[in-house]
Scaffold this active site. Sequence first.
Site: not given
Ligand code: SAH
Length: 214
Positions: A61
């Site tokens: 993000s």
């Molecule tokens: N916090 C992260 C941002 C990740 S983007 C950072 O700092 O880089 C969102 C993430 O949520 C993705 O990696 C995606 O695979 C994950 N995601 C989506 N649905 C999910 C679920 N049901 N359970 C766990 N992770 C999930």
Amino acid sequence: MDFGALRKLMVDRQLKGRDITDERVLTVFLEVSRHEFVQEELKSSAYDDCPLPIGQGQTISQPYMVALMTQILKLQTQERVLEIGTGSGYQSAILARLCKEVYSVERIDNLAQGAQNRLKKLGFGNVHIVVADGTMGLEQFAPYDAIIVTAASPQIPGALLAQLEDGGRLAIPVGDRFSQVLTLCEKKSKEEIIQKQICGCMFVPLLGKEGWPI
Ligand code: SAH
């Protein structure tokens, strides 16, 4: 490349220049090396004011959004936090510096593995990553003082509210697949949950049982 100088510019312009005022939050953003959380060819953009791709169609993000979500959680040093959506592990690292333990759930094995290696290498011993569907929370270590969801959800998953301690806070983007409202829920008790709308935002979708269909 002088990453330290870029980091300071990021904090001054993107965070202090907006509404990030919590000194503890500003300090960790100066300390955590965001360039360690992106692919080699994107390191020079690591401190830009935007999200960046991390593979598997997912993103790290925008720094401001990571800071805002962290600030509204008002973490105390002795608290335990659940993060849904580990991704690169950057948000986990920021949280890890502000509280006692971070439990982070990621559905994509490959991303979880990458984040785990990175956080270990950087010495974040208090982040515990689990591969699972985070829409169901993580019952095993519940209740949590705070929960942060870093993917867009069509609704607030009941399991997450249930796994929140009384007095706990949940930050989650709620809306459709293309635009959401960052929402803060404060759990006063099982019966009393106060919801606040913070701002508009745009996240990748939360996929799973209580999220969007896979
Ligand atoms: N916090 C992260 C941002 C990740 S983007 C950072 O700092 O880089 C969102 C993430 O949520 C993705 O990696 C995606 O695979 C994950 N995601 C989506 N649905 C999910 C679920 N049901 N359970 C766990 N992770 C999930």
